[in-house]
Design a protein around this motif. Structure first.
Motif, PDB file in Angstrom:
ATOM      1  N   GLY A 259     -23.194   3.657  49.145  1.00 10.82           N
ATOM      2  CA  GLY A 259     -22.645   4.506  48.083  1.00 10.82           C
ATOM      3  C   GLY A 259     -23.589   5.239  47.444  1.00 10.82           C
ATOM      4  O   GLY A 259     -23.421   5.526  46.382  1.00 10.82           O
ATOM      5  N   ALA A 260     -24.683   5.206  48.182  1.00  4.34           N
ATOM      6  CA  ALA A 260     -25.987   5.835  47.438  1.00  4.34           C
ATOM      7  C   ALA A 260     -26.143   7.131  47.214  1.00  4.34           C
ATOM      8  O   ALA A 260     -26.935   7.618  46.391  1.00  4.34           O
TER       9      ALA A 260
ATOM     10  N   ASP B 285     -24.671   6.498  52.882  1.00  6.05           N
ATOM     11  CA  ASP B 285     -23.634   7.190  52.369  1.00  6.05           C
ATOM     12  C   ASP B 285     -22.777   7.968  53.230  1.00  6.05           C
ATOM     13  O   ASP B 285     -23.254   8.082  54.433  1.00  6.05           O
ATOM     14  N   VAL B 286     -21.273   8.114  53.024  1.00  2.21           N
ATOM     15  CA  VAL B 286     -20.764   8.901  54.108  1.00  2.21           C
ATOM     16  C   VAL B 286     -20.774  10.410  54.070  1.00  2.21           C
ATOM     17  O   VAL B 286     -20.579  10.974  54.943  1.00  2.21           O
TER      18      VAL B 286
ATOM     19  N   VAL C 108     -18.564   2.895  55.825  1.00  2.60           N
ATOM     20  CA  VAL C 108     -18.543   1.496  55.707  1.00  2.60           C
ATOM     21  C   VAL C 108     -17.226   0.619  56.423  1.00  2.60           C
ATOM     22  O   VAL C 108     -17.457  -0.390  56.709  1.00  2.60           O
ATOM     23  N   THR C 109     -16.205   1.285  56.757  1.00  2.00           N
ATOM     24  CA  THR C 109     -14.943   0.935  57.404  1.00  2.00           C
ATOM     25  C   THR C 109     -15.405   0.475  58.673  1.00  2.00           C
ATOM     26  O   THR C 109     -14.541  -0.080  59.338  1.00  2.00           O
ATOM     27  N   LYS C 110     -16.218   1.209  59.408  1.00  2.00           N
ATOM     28  CA  LYS C 110     -16.636   1.209  60.766  1.00  2.00           C
ATOM     29  C   LYS C 110     -17.385   0.079  61.103  1.00  2.00           C
ATOM     30  O   LYS C 110     -18.752   0.185  61.100  1.00  2.00           O
ATOM     31  N   GLN C 111     -17.222  -1.227  61.350  1.00  2.00           N
ATOM     32  CA  GLN C 111     -17.887  -2.360  61.498  1.00  2.00           C
ATOM     33  C   GLN C 111     -19.009  -2.263  62.579  1.00  2.00           C
ATOM     34  O   GLN C 111     -20.311  -2.327  62.107  1.00  2.00           O
ATOM     35  N   GLN C 112     -18.859  -1.818  63.732  1.00  2.00           N
ATOM     36  CA  GLN C 112     -19.992  -1.830  64.973  1.00  2.00           C
ATOM     37  C   GLN C 112     -20.998  -0.778  64.359  1.00  2.00           C
ATOM     38  O   GLN C 112     -21.953  -1.059  64.690  1.00  2.00           O
ATOM     39  N   ASP C 113     -20.554   0.331  63.543  1.00  2.00           N
ATOM     40  CA  ASP C 113     -21.591   1.335  63.145  1.00  2.00           C
ATOM     41  C   ASP C 113     -22.572   0.630  62.111  1.00  2.00           C
ATOM     42  O   ASP C 113     -23.556   0.658  62.188  1.00  2.00           O
ATOM     43  N   ILE C 114     -21.626   0.038  61.232  1.00  3.03           N
ATOM     44  CA  ILE C 114     -22.348  -0.613  60.253  1.00  3.03           C
ATOM     45  C   ILE C 114     -23.660  -1.837  60.880  1.00  3.03           C
ATOM     46  O   ILE C 114     -24.630  -1.820  60.498  1.00  3.03           O
ATOM     47  N   VAL C 115     -23.114  -2.496  61.671  1.00  5.02           N
ATOM     48  CA  VAL C 115     -23.759  -3.527  62.210  1.00  5.02           C
ATOM     49  C   VAL C 115     -25.125  -3.055  63.159  1.00  5.02           C
ATOM     50  O   VAL C 115     -26.218  -3.538  63.033  1.00  5.02           O
TER      51      VAL C 115
ATOM     52  N   THR D 143     -25.172  15.297  53.161  1.00  3.78           N
ATOM     53  CA  THR D 143     -26.099  15.996  52.234  1.00  3.78           C
ATOM     54  C   THR D 143     -26.417  14.963  51.186  1.00  3.78           C
ATOM     55  O   THR D 143     -27.484  15.385  50.529  1.00  3.78           O
ATOM     56  N   ALA D 144     -25.684  14.232  50.592  1.00  2.00           N
ATOM     57  CA  ALA D 144     -25.823  13.474  49.577  1.00  2.00           C
ATOM     58  C   ALA D 144     -26.924  12.197  49.832  1.00  2.00           C
ATOM     59  O   ALA D 144     -27.771  12.122  49.090  1.00  2.00           O
ATOM     60  N   ALA D 145     -26.819  11.743  50.827  1.00  3.00           N
ATOM     61  CA  ALA D 145     -27.704  10.768  51.368  1.00  3.00           C
ATOM     62  C   ALA D 145     -29.186  11.341  51.476  1.00  3.00           C
ATOM     63  O   ALA D 145     -30.018  10.665  51.001  1.00  3.00           O
ATOM     64  N   ASN D 146     -29.065  12.486  51.863  1.00  2.00           N
ATOM     65  CA  ASN D 146     -30.532  12.967  52.066  1.00  2.00           C
ATOM     66  C   ASN D 146     -31.136  13.618  51.149  1.00  2.00           C
ATOM     67  O   ASN D 146     -32.412  13.558  50.681  1.00  2.00           O
ATOM     68  N   ALA D 147     -30.098  14.200  50.090  1.00  2.00           N
ATOM     69  CA  ALA D 147     -30.757  14.449  48.793  1.00  2.00           C
ATOM     70  C   ALA D 147     -31.281  13.456  47.995  1.00  2.00           C
ATOM     71  O   ALA D 147     -32.282  13.510  47.202  1.00  2.00           O
ATOM     72  N   VAL D 148     -30.753  12.026  47.989  1.00  2.00           N
ATOM     73  CA  VAL D 148     -31.131  11.080  47.277  1.00  2.00           C
ATOM     74  C   VAL D 148     -32.446  10.622  47.789  1.00  2.00           C
ATOM     75  O   VAL D 148     -33.639  10.254  47.237  1.00  2.00           O
ATOM     76  N   VAL D 149     -32.492  10.581  49.165  1.00  2.00           N
ATOM     77  CA  VAL D 149     -33.985  10.178  49.725  1.00  2.00           C
ATOM     78  C   VAL D 149     -35.172  11.189  49.344  1.00  2.00           C
ATOM     79  O   VAL D 149     -35.997  10.781  49.183  1.00  2.00           O
TER      80      VAL D 149
END
Length: 254
Positions: free
Chosen positions: A13-14, A37-38, A64-71, A41-47
């Motif tokens: 949620g960054a 972040d889902v 974050v609801t997609k377990q395999q993607d998160i793992v 644009t927001a994730a890249n702007a923070v970085v």
């Protein structure tokens, strides 16, 4: 004090609000921050903001609801020292005005989403010889709030998960704590007021601010400061704790 040099952190949620403030502060203190972040644009702007200030950051677009993607994403990061679980959504409604779809959505993001990140992070921390986990709970887990049935349910689960993880992995040198903010002035609050109280935003903002005995909402940076402490080596004796950061809401609202 509070140096995170040579540490690797994941913040979910960054892209905005508390998560953004946390990502920026951890990077400022020397951590390499992986900003989840889902919103691409927001994730890249923070970085971009992190790197412009001389820090180190990597953006990851994740649900974050997609377990395999998160793992899979955690495994590409490899070594992990800090996990800050900030990703979450809110909802307004009593039990009789909460639809099944609303309930499922809150559970998927706020409970299963946090579980997925814990599931992915703990093995990496064990391999690394330990680590620190900070989960975002809420005063809704501690006191009864009106019209927050499903949201309160999820935050109660966060508190319980925090205690369980802290107990199970204490011998693995993994510390796990949570914090319980009261109202924090984030873009979510402004959007909520605009949607639900058009033309009365300022009046409602003042009313919501005054529900904290201290007379105002928190700033995201104030929440980030407590998280930094709990994730730092200076807090190495703290695990299995919840910290209200609430302007007196829990203890002084009488």
């Amino acid at each position: 004090m509070f140096s995170l040099k040579n540490k690797t952190a994941v913040v979910t949620g960054a892209g905005s609000g508390i998560g953004k403030a946390v990502a920026l502060l951890l990077a400022q203190q020397g951590a390499t921050v992986h900003a989840f972040d889902v919103n691409d644009t927001a994730a890249n702007a923070v970085v971009q903001e992190i790197t412009a200030a001389g820090g180190s950051g990597v953006a990851h677009v994740n649900d974050v609801t997609k377990q395999q993607d998160i793992v899979d994403t955690f495994n590409t990061i490899g070594s992990l020292d800090i996990l800050v679980n900030c990703a979450g959504i809110s909802h307004i409604g009593k039990v009789e005005t909460t639809t099944e779809a609303d309930f499922d959505r809150l559970f998927q993001v706020n409970v299963k989403g946090m579980y997925n990140c814990l599931f992915a992070a703990v093995p990496l921390m064990k391999q690394n010889g330990g680590g620190v986990i900070l989960n975002m709970s809420s005063i809704a887990a501690l006191v009864g709030l009106p019209d927050r049935f499903a949201y309160s349910m999820t935050k109660g689960a966060v508190l319980a998960m925090t205690l369980s993880v802290a107990k199970d992995y204490i011998a693995d040198n993994i510390r796990c704590n949570c914090i319980s903010p009261a109202r924090v002035h984030t873009p979510f609050v402004d959007g909520f007021l605009a949607k639900n109280y058009p033309g009365k935003e300022a009046e409602m903002f003042e009313k919501l601010s005054k529900t904290q005995p201290i007379g105002r909402m928190a700033k995201p940076e104030e929440i980030a400061g407590l998280i930094l402490y709990l994730c730092s080596d200076e807090a190495s004796f703290i695990t299995g704790c919840d910290y209200p950061i609430d302007g007196g809401f829990v203890k002084l609202n009488n």
